[in-house]
Design a protein around this motif. Structure first.
Motif, PDB file in Angstrom:
ATOM      1  N   ILE A 618      -2.079   0.144 -11.923  1.00 54.50           N
ATOM      2  CA  ILE A 618      -2.271   0.994 -10.740  1.00 54.50           C
ATOM      3  C   ILE A 618      -3.134   2.198 -11.092  1.00 54.50           C
ATOM      4  CG2 ILE A 618      -1.062   2.528  -9.133  1.00 54.50           C
ATOM      5  CD1 ILE A 618       1.295   0.510  -9.303  1.00 54.50           C
ATOM      6  N   LYS A 619      -2.852   2.809 -12.224  1.00 54.48           N
ATOM      7  CA  LYS A 619      -3.625   3.977 -12.652  1.00 54.48           C
ATOM      8  C   LYS A 619      -5.091   3.609 -12.856  1.00 54.48           C
ATOM      9  CE  LYS A 619      -3.603   7.635 -16.169  1.00 54.48           C
ATOM     10  NZ  LYS A 619      -2.876   8.166 -17.356  1.00 54.48           N
ATOM     11  N   GLU A 620      -5.314   2.454 -13.474  1.00 55.73           N
ATOM     12  CA  GLU A 620      -6.684   1.980 -13.731  1.00 55.73           C
ATOM     13  C   GLU A 620      -7.422   1.707 -12.424  1.00 55.73           C
ATOM     14  OE1 GLU A 620      -8.611  -2.229 -15.100  1.00 55.73           O
ATOM     15  OE2 GLU A 620      -6.914  -1.484 -16.284  1.00 55.73           O
ATOM     16  N   ARG A 621      -6.776   1.004 -11.472  1.00 55.64           N
ATOM     17  CA  ARG A 621      -7.431   0.656 -10.217  1.00 55.64           C
ATOM     18  C   ARG A 621      -7.695   1.895  -9.367  1.00 55.64           C
ATOM     19  NH1 ARG A 621     -10.426  -2.818 -10.543  1.00 55.64           N
ATOM     20  NH2 ARG A 621     -10.431  -3.133  -8.268  1.00 55.64           N
ATOM     21  N   ALA A 622      -6.738   2.834  -9.381  1.00 56.22           N
ATOM     22  CA  ALA A 622      -6.935   4.060  -8.609  1.00 56.22           C
ATOM     23  C   ALA A 622      -8.110   4.855  -9.160  1.00 56.22           C
ATOM     24  CB  ALA A 622      -5.662   4.900  -8.634  1.00 56.22           C
ATOM     25  N   ALA A 623      -8.212   4.932 -10.497  1.00 53.40           N
ATOM     26  CA  ALA A 623      -9.315   5.663 -11.117  1.00 53.40           C
ATOM     27  C   ALA A 623     -10.647   4.996 -10.816  1.00 53.40           C
ATOM     28  CB  ALA A 623      -9.083   5.751 -12.629  1.00 53.40           C
ATOM     29  N   ALA A 624     -10.652   3.658 -10.839  1.00 55.10           N
ATOM     30  CA  ALA A 624     -11.899   2.935 -10.563  1.00 55.10           C
ATOM     31  C   ALA A 624     -12.396   3.199  -9.144  1.00 55.10           C
ATOM     32  CB  ALA A 624     -11.673   1.436 -10.776  1.00 55.10           C
TER      33      ALA A 624
END
Length: 677
Positions: A618-624
C-alpha cells in the motif's frame, strides 16, 4: 484416585493479590480452592456443586456483621472469581430455619433481599444449607465415586462401612429449603461429622480453613474410590479420531425435523469415543441402564432423564434414525403427561428432543443448542455411564425415580426462565470459514461467533490457525490443510462433523491475487490461480452442499468473489478471470440448490488490507501515485477505506437475509465501474 492439588504458596499468592483486608484474603483463598475443585471433572462439572465461606464485613453503619459468601448462579467453579461468590448477610438467613416451609420463589427473593450488593448474581439454591452449617468453609461436590455410592441400593450401609460415624447421611430431598433443614438436623444429631452424604445427590465437607475443607473433599472421595476399586479414573473428555460418522449430520437434521419448526436451528453435537465409552456400549444391560435415570438430580437440566439409544441396526438409513428420534419424542411426551398433572402448578413442556445419545460403535454424544451446551451434556453423559457401570456391578444403579426427576427438570425456578431470553441469531449454527486465519477470514469468523455461531476455521498454516483460535475463543475448531488438494474439501467437512456434528454455513473465502499481464503469464501460474480462486471454491461448495443435503435442513454458501469479477484491473487477469467464474458458480449453485433449501450468495469487496495488499505494498502504490495511503485506500465514492470487518458484516448480513439467494452485495465504498446493475 483424586490428586490433592492444594499448594500453600499458591494459596498465599491468592491471598496477597487480594490486598490488605483479611476478609478479602479469606475470600481469595476460597476462590483458589473452589477452582481446584471445579477443575477436576471427577469432583464436579457444570454447576453441579457449590462452595462458601463465612466472614465478617461492616454494614452501612460500620458495625461488623457475619456474611456468607456462596457460589452465585451463572458461575462455574473451574473459572470462578470473587464476584461469583456473592455476599449475603447471614443473620436473616438463619432466621429462616424456624419456618415450617418456604417456596423456592420466596427463598430466592429473600436471599436476594439479603445480598450485600443488589447487582450480584442470585446465590445458590443451596445457600441455606451452607448457612445452616456452622463451619467457616463448606464444599459441595458431585464426585464420581460419591455418585456411585449415593445411587447404590444399600448406600447407607456401605457409607457406614467406609466412614463409620464420620459422615452424616441425608435422605434424598430436592435442593432447596427442605433439604437445607434436613441436612442441618442430621448435622445437629452428630456435630462431630466431617461431612454429609446426600443420598442420590452428592457430598458435603467442611472445615475451619479452606485447605481443611478441600482436603476432606479429596480424602473422602478417595476413600469411596478405594472401596469401589477405582484406582484409576478414565479422563472425562476423550475424543479420538473416528470413522463412520456419516450418520451424525443425518441425526442432527432428523432431531430438528422432529422437534423444531421448519427454520429452527439444528442441535450441535459433542462426540466422546474413548475406549471406556465403547466398553460400556458393549455391555449386555445397556437398554436397562438407559432407562434408570441420571446419576444426580441436577444432571437432567442438561441431559434430560435418559439417552437416545442407537444400535448399529438403527443407523442403516435416515428413516431408521428418524423412527428412533420420533419414539424418543413420544416417550418424552408420555413422561410429561404422566407427571405434569401431579405438579403443584401448571408446567410448560420442554422440547421433546434428546440431549445426549449412546450410539453403538460411535460413542457418547452430547447434544445442545451450541457447542458449550453440547460439551456440558457430553461431560455429564460420560460421567453417567461410568457411574452406571460401576454402581450396577457393585450392587445396582438406582438413582432418583421418575417423579423426583420430573420435579428437578420442571423446577419452578427453571420454568420461570422460559421465553425470557432471546437466543443469538446464529445459535446452533456451525459456520466454516476458509482462509480463516487471514484478515477477512478471521474478521468474518469473529462476526459470526459474536452472534452465537460455532466456527470451523480452515487454513494452511497450523500456527496461524492456533493464533486465530486464541483470538476467537473457546467452542470453535480448526482444520489445517491446503484447500487446493484433491481431498481437502471432504477432509474439512469431516472435521466439521467430528467437531460439531455438521455444517450450516460455508464462507468460501480463501484466495490470493496473482499479478502479471495475461500475455506474459505462464500457463502453470494461470492454472494455479484457477485452482485456488475457482476450483477450491467449487470443491468446498459442492462438498458442503452434499453435507447440508444429508442434514435435510437447508443451509447457506457464501462466496468471497471480488470486484475484479466485473471490473477487471490491469495485470490482474489471473485473479479476475477465476473470480468471474466463481460468480457464475454462485449463480448456478443458487439455481441448483434452491430445492434443497440451500441459499447461495456472494460478496464483492475491493482493496482490503489482506493477502497481497500488505502495508508495504500500500505504501509503495500510494507513493507511486503521489497520494497519501489514506487517499489511496479511500479511492472510492465514499472516500473511506474499506476494512476486513466491513466485509465480515457483509457476509453476516447475507446470512441473515433468509429469503435471498443468487445475490451479490458490494462492499467497496462505492465503485461505479464495478456495479452489477
Amino acid at each position: 484416585m483424586i490428586e490433592n492439588m492444594y499448594k500453600a504458596q499458591a494459596a498465599a499468592d491468592w491471598r496477597a493479590a487480594a490486598g490488605a483486608d483479611p476478609a478479602d484474603q479469606e475470600l481469595a483463598e476460597r476462590v483458589y480452592t473452589s477452582r481446584l475443585i471445579g477443575q477436576n471433572p471427577d469432583l464436579l462439572m457444570h454447576g453441579g456443586g457449590n462452595t462458601s465461606v463465612k466472614l465478617e464485613r461492616p454494614d452501612l453503619f460500620g458495625e461488623m456483621r457475619p456474611v456468607l459468601h456462596v457460589k452465585g448462579s451463572g458461575w462455574d467453579l473451574d473459572t470462578i472469581e470473587a464476584p461469583g461468590l456473592p455476599g449475603v448477610w447471614q443473620e436473616p438467613l438463619l432466621k429462616l430455619r424456624a419456618l415450617d416451609k418456604l417456596s423456592d420463589e420466596d427463598m430466592v427473593n429473600y436471599q436476594r433481599s439479603s445480598l450485600l450488593n443488589s447487582a450480584s448474581p442470585n446465590p445458590s439454591v443451596e445457600t441455606l444449607l451452607h448457612a445452616f452449617l456452622p463451619h467457616k468453609y463448606v464444599d459441595h461436590t458431585h464426585a464420581t465415586p460419591f455418585l456411585i455410592l449415593a445411587d447404590l441400593p444399600n448406600a447407607e450401609e456401605i457409607c457406614r462401612e467406609i466412614f463409620g460415624d464420620r459422615l452424616g447421611i441425608v435422605p434424598y430431598i430436592m435442593p432447596g429449603f427442605s433439604l437445607a433443614k434436613a441436612a442441618a438436623d442430621v448435622y445437629d444429631a452428630n456435630p462431630d461429622v466431617e461431612g454429609l452424604l446426600l443420598l442420590k445427590h452428592g457430598h458435603f465437607a467442611f472445615g475451619a480453613t479452606a485447605q481443611e475443607s478441600y482436603d476432606k473433599i479429596v480424602q473422602h472421595t478417595n476413600e469411596v474410590a478405594d472401596y469401589l476399586g477405582l484406582t484409576e479414573l478414565t479422563p472425562i473428555g476423550e475424543r479420538l479420531p473416528a470413522n463412520g460418522l456419516e450418520m451424525l449430520p443425518v441425526l442432527r437434521g432428523v432431531i430438528a425435523e422432529v422437534t423444531a419448526d421448519r427454520d429452527g436451528a439444528m442441535p450441535v453435537f459433542d462426540l466422546r469415543n474413548g475406549p471406556a465409552t465403547h466398553a460400556f456400549m458393549a455391555r449386555g444391560d445397556v437398554d436397562a441402564l438407559a432407562a434408570r435415570g441420571m446419576a444426580s438430580p441436577d444432571h437432567v437440566l442438561r441431559t434430560k432423564g435418559w439417552p437416545l439409544v442407537l444400535k448399529q441396526a438403527d443407523l442403516t438409513d435416515r428413516e431408521s434414525i428418524k423412527a428412533k428420534v420420533e419414539a424418543f419424542a413420544v416417550d418424552y411426551r408420555a413422561y410429561f403427561d404422566r407427571q405434569a398433572p401431579q405438579a403443584a402448578e401448571p408446567k410448560t413442556m420442554l422440547t421433546p428432543d434428546p440431549k445426549h445419545a449412546w450410539i453403538e460403535g460411535i460413542g457418547v454424544l452430547g447434544i445442545g443448542v451450541n457447542a458449550k451446551a453440547a460439551a456440558a451434556s457430553a461431560d455429564l453423559a460420560e460421567q453417567n455411564i461410568r457411574v452406571r457401570a460401576v454402581a450396577e456391578d457393585a450392587g445396582g444403579f438406582y438413582p432418583i425415580g421418575e417423579k423426583d426427576m420430573f420435579d428437578c427438570e420442571y423446577w419452578s425456578l427453571e420454568q420461570a426462565k422460559l421465553g425470557k431470553g432471546t437466543p443469538p441469531p446464529f445459535q446452533g449454527r456451525v459456520v466454516m470459514v476458509t482462509g480463516g486465519a487471514g484478515a477477512i477470514g478471521l474478521a468474518t469468523a469473529k462476526a459470526f461467533a459474536a452472534k452465537g455461531a460455532n466456527v470451523v476455521l480452515v487454513d494452511r498454516d497450523q500456527e496461524a490457525l492456533d493464533a486465530a483460535l486464541s483470538q476467537l475463543g473457546r467452542w470453535h475448531a480448526a482444520c489445517a490443510l491446503d484447500i487446493t488438494q484433491a481431498d481437502a474439501a471432504d477432509t474439512a467437512m469431516a472435521a466439521a462433523v467430528a467437531a460439531f456434528g455438521g455444517l450450516d454455513i460455508l464462507v468460501s473465502n480463501a484466495g490470493t491475487a496473482t499479478g502479471g499481464a495475461l500475455v506474459e503469464l505462464e500457463d502453470d501460474a494461470f492454472r494455479a490461480a484457477f485452482e485456488l480462486n475457482f476450483f477450491a471454491h467449487k470443491a468446498f461448495a459442492t462438498a458442503a452442499a452434499k453435507l447440508m443435503q444429508d442434514q435435510g435442513r437447508g443451509g447457506q454458501i457464501l462466496f468471497n468473489i471480488s470486484k475484479q469479477a466485473v471490473n477487471p484491473g490491469r495485470n490482474l487477469g489471473a485473479y479476475g478471470t477465476p473470480k468471474a467464474a466463481t460468480m457464475f458458480l454462485m449463480r448456478q449453485l443458487a439455481l441448483e440448490l434452491a430445492g434443497s433449501g440451500i441459499r447461495v450468495n456472494g460478496v464483492n469487496a475491493d482493496k482490503i488490507r489482506s493477502g497481497l495488499l500488505t502495508d508495504a505494498f500500500i505504501k509503495e502504490r500510494a507513493a507511486a501515485r503521489g497520494v497519501s495511503e489514506e487517499v489511496y485506500m479511500g479511492g472510492n465514492l465514499l472516500g473511506r477505506e474499506v476494512e476486513a470487518h466491513h466485509v465480515a458484516e457483509g457476509f453476516v448480513n447475507l446470512a441473515l437475509m433468509e429469503r435471498t439467494t443468487g445475490h451479490v452485495i458490494t462492499v467497496d465504498g462505492g465503485n461505479t465501474e464495478a456495479e452489477l446493475r
